[in-house]
Design a protein around this motif. Structure first.
Motif, mmCIF file in Angstrom:
data_model
loop_
_atom_site.group_PDB
_atom_site.id
_atom_site.type_symbol
_atom_site.label_atom_id
_atom_site.label_comp_id
_atom_site.label_asym_id
_atom_site.label_seq_id
_atom_site.Cartn_x
_atom_site.Cartn_y
_atom_site.Cartn_z
ATOM 1 N N ARG A 1 0.602 -1.335 -0.171
ATOM 2 C CA ARG A 1 0.014 0.240 -0.043
ATOM 3 C C ARG A 1 0.734 1.147 -0.149
ATOM 4 N N ARG A 2 1.755 1.478 1.009
ATOM 5 C CA ARG A 2 2.749 2.513 1.177
ATOM 6 C C ARG A 2 4.140 2.004 0.926
ATOM 7 N N LEU A 3 4.839 2.827 0.374
ATOM 8 C CA LEU A 3 6.263 2.595 0.477
ATOM 9 C C LEU A 3 6.996 4.030 1.027
ATOM 10 N N CYS A 4 7.437 3.664 2.233
ATOM 11 C CA CYS A 4 8.231 4.972 2.934
ATOM 12 C C CYS A 4 9.560 4.977 2.890
ATOM 13 N N LEU A 5 10.127 6.113 2.194
ATOM 14 C CA LEU A 5 11.510 6.079 2.300
ATOM 15 C C LEU A 5 12.138 7.014 3.468
ATOM 16 N N VAL A 6 13.018 6.583 4.290
ATOM 17 C CA VAL A 6 13.183 7.113 5.538
ATOM 18 C C VAL A 6 14.885 7.296 5.016
ATOM 19 N N LEU A 7 15.305 8.428 5.400
ATOM 20 C CA LEU A 7 16.552 9.159 5.254
ATOM 21 C C LEU A 7 17.500 8.903 6.305
ATOM 22 N N GLY A 8 18.804 8.805 6.127
ATOM 23 C CA GLY A 8 19.667 8.701 7.268
ATOM 24 C C GLY A 8 19.782 9.736 8.549
ATOM 25 N N ASP A 9 19.222 10.854 8.155
ATOM 26 C CA ASP A 9 19.120 11.788 9.250
ATOM 27 C C ASP A 9 17.728 11.763 9.664
ATOM 28 N N LEU B 1 1.718 3.792 9.390
ATOM 29 C CA LEU B 1 2.051 2.547 8.514
ATOM 30 C C LEU B 1 1.543 1.157 9.173
ATOM 31 N N GLU B 2 1.179 0.417 8.357
ATOM 32 C CA GLU B 2 0.594 -0.939 8.798
ATOM 33 C C GLU B 2 1.272 -1.899 8.494
ATOM 34 N N PRO B 3 2.071 -2.681 9.315
ATOM 35 C CA PRO B 3 3.297 -3.577 8.985
ATOM 36 C C PRO B 3 2.442 -4.678 7.960
ATOM 37 N N GLU B 4 1.393 -5.020 8.117
ATOM 38 C CA GLU B 4 1.128 -5.950 7.069
ATOM 39 C C GLU B 4 0.853 -5.518 5.469
ATOM 40 N N GLN B 5 0.874 -4.258 5.419
ATOM 41 C CA GLN B 5 0.595 -3.634 3.956
ATOM 42 C C GLN B 5 1.578 -2.923 3.481
ATOM 43 N N ASP B 6 2.395 -2.287 4.304
ATOM 44 C CA ASP B 6 3.435 -1.212 3.993
ATOM 45 C C ASP B 6 4.903 -1.512 4.091
ATOM 46 N N THR B 7 5.744 -0.770 3.410
ATOM 47 C CA THR B 7 7.126 -1.137 3.455
ATOM 48 C C THR B 7 7.879 -0.002 3.526
ATOM 49 N N VAL B 8 9.232 -0.010 4.384
ATOM 50 C CA VAL B 8 10.055 1.084 4.584
ATOM 51 C C VAL B 8 11.303 0.792 3.710
ATOM 52 N N LEU B 9 11.560 1.882 3.283
ATOM 53 C CA LEU B 9 12.998 1.679 2.443
ATOM 54 C C LEU B 9 14.072 2.441 3.049
ATOM 55 N N ALA C 1 7.854 -4.400 7.383
ATOM 56 C CA ALA C 1 8.786 -5.003 6.410
ATOM 57 C C ALA C 1 9.730 -3.885 5.762
ATOM 58 N N VAL C 2 10.887 -4.375 5.961
ATOM 59 C CA VAL C 2 12.000 -3.297 5.716
ATOM 60 C C VAL C 2 13.046 -3.564 4.349
ATOM 61 N N GLN C 3 12.894 -2.792 3.349
ATOM 62 C CA GLN C 3 13.797 -3.072 2.443
ATOM 63 C C GLN C 3 15.169 -2.148 2.675
#
Length: 512
Positions: free
Chosen positions: A5-13, A25-33, A71-73
């Motif tokens: 459902r959602r892809l969330c890009l998290v930066l190093g800062d 964010l819902e762990p079953e549907q979303d991914t953190v990059l 879920a983390v990529q």
């Protein structure tokens, strides 16, 4: 492959669990990059310890997210499919996962935010709630003001957030600012707390190996890395400072001493700037320590002013004035940065101390940056872009939103006084008063025009003389120009000639 459902890009800062773009964010549907990319690690030659901090903290943060079910990529620097840039990685993972939505919190770097906006991706942007003052709120405060003043902004922030106020809204202690009590030199024999460091775990050791291999040409030591890379360790460092550093921080925050890189400073700015600590919690902890009688008012107010005042203020100026702000150069400086900024090979002990510890620890406190390395760059007429790139590269806590206004505005006065009301320039006498550096120097701080005279002395007056047209009208510089006018013409000429000779040495590529 599961539907995303959602892809969330998290930066190093942005390594904060309550980051705005992570909310909902819902762990079953979303991914953190998260992605380690060469473009961000090398657009300036960042100190190897700075790269280590960010990559290790990112890897630890990814593990913390996984433990919470997300879920983390995670893309490592040496991943063969790594595109090398954050827009490239977001495009790649958008094509692979085909998410319904892309989410991202505001960046701390105009260059990066613009490149992500230029990617053509339909990003849903979130305001960065890790600050007291949003970009929009600061713009409203600044609207209509020809010249900004941090002190007035700081007082408004104190009122807005009810920090260090009495019941009637007046400032605790009877004044808004206790800066005059925070300028003491370190008395002989005063011992600073032993610096708290952190041992490296498997993740950090892997990152150290990677950084040593991939960034061997970057200046700075790796073997002294001892910074916190997790929320827990950052909190431990903060609590150590509350107990052992903060009580004397107010008195000695401007002091400098040979072979003492930290003195009573917190060393938490890097952890704060990448999200391992929360600024609201820090201010609350300092205020609580004051009310509990653990620290004096000048320590409490001085520390809170750096967070609630100056830190928020420079971020506001950055986002209000970029991208044009980066081109400021009111003195038309063009001199290249001397090589000794990268090597510490100079006979000036104050510069050798400040630069040497910066290379060793990726750290120097604010007076070393402002009144030693920064003061020299200002007096010597260094091109603002070059000294800005040096500060961004060399310091662990340097990110564009905080580094650029501090360096270009406060250190170099290159914005013509928009951020600060006067150039922070000084002769060697200031360094003598606030440190013991002059005792171990090859130059004599008591002399100004001889061959062995402290270079800061003649360069100071040379700067004052050559920029008289711009600075004589500055009220805070009035006394300096009156002193110059009272100076005998022969002495003025001798100072000018000594300054010219020093600048000629720099132009010839010589060290001082």
């Amino acid at each position: 492959m599961r539907h995303v459902r959602r892809l969330c890009l998290v930066l190093g800062d942005q390594l904060s669990l309550d980051l705005a773009s992570l909310a909902g964010l819902e762990p079953e549907q979303d991914t953190v990059l998260l992605a380690e990319v060469m473009e961000e690690a090398s657009h300036v030659p960042h100190h190897p310890q700075k790269i280590t901090l960010i990559f290790s903290a990112m890897r630890h943060f990814a593990e913390a997210l996984r433990q919470r079910g997300f879920a983390v990529q995670y893309v490592t620097l040496d991943d063969p499919d790594n595109s090398g840039s954050l827009p490239g990685e977001l495009l790649r993972w958008q094509a692979l996962l085909k998410p319904d939505e892309l989410h991202l919190t505001e960046c701390g770097d105009w260059r990066l935010e613009q490149s992500l906006k230029d990617s053509g991706l339909p990003i849903q942007w979130h305001a960065d709630g890790r600050f007291f003052c949003s970009r929009a709120q600061f713009a409203r405060w600044a609207d209509g003001k020809q010249q900004l003043r941090m002190e007035f902004f700081y007082r408004e922030m104190r009122r807005t957030h009810s920090v260090l106020l009495n019941g009637d809204g007046s400032p605790v202690g009877g004044a808004w600012n206790f800066d005059e009590e925070n300028r003491k030199a370190l008395p002989k024999g005063t011992a600073a707390p032993y610096p708290k460091g952190f041992s490296t775990d498997v993740i950090t050791r892997e990152v150290l190996t990677l950084v040593a291999e991939r960034f061997s040409t970057h200046y700075g030591a790796l073997d002294t890395f001892d910074y916190p890379v997790t929320h827990g360790d950052a909190q431990a460092l903060w609590e150590y400072f509350l107990d052992f550093g903060l009580p004397a921080f107010g008195d000695y925050q401007d002091a400098m001493a040979s072979d003492e890189p930290y003195l009573f400073h917190a060393r938490i700015s890097a952890a704060l700037n990448i999200g391992l600590l929360d600024v609201r919690t820090l201010c609350s902890d300092v205020e609580s320590a004051y009310w509990a009688g653990r620290i004096p008012i000048n320590a409490a107010e001085g520390f809170i002013r750096q967070l609630l005042g100056w830190r928020e203020y420079v971020r506001g100026v950055y986002w209000l004035k970029m991208p044009g702000y980066a081109d400021g150069n009111v003195f038309a400086n063009s001199r290249p940065l001397p090589e000794f900024y990268w090597t510490a090979r100079t006979r000036m002990n104050c510069m050798r101390q400040a630069i040497g510890q910066s290379l060793k620890h990726a750290y120097a406190h604010h007076i070393q940056r402002l009144m030693v390395t920064g003061n020299f760059a200002l007096l010597a007429g260094i091109a603002p872009s070059q000294i800005c790139d040096w500060y961004l590269a060399i310091y662990m806590d340097a990110f564009d939103w905080v580094e650029l206004p501090n360096t270009l505005g406060m250190v170099m006065h290159a914005d013509g006084g928009y951020l600060g009301s006067k150039p922070y320039c000084a002769s060697g006498q200031y360094i003598k008063r606030m440190s013991d550096y002059c005792r171990g120097c090859a130059y004599k701080v008591s002399e100004s025009t001889t061959e062995d005279a402290c270079p800061f002395n003649a360069l100071y007056w040379h700067f004052v003389m050559r920029h008289g047209d711009l600075l004589r009208g500055n009220q805070r510089m009035g006394m300096i120009y009156k002193n110059l006018e009272r100076m005998p013409a022969a002495k003025q000429q001798a100072l000018w000639q000594r300054g010219q000779a020093l600048l000629a040495k720099l132009d010839a590529g010589e060290s001082l």
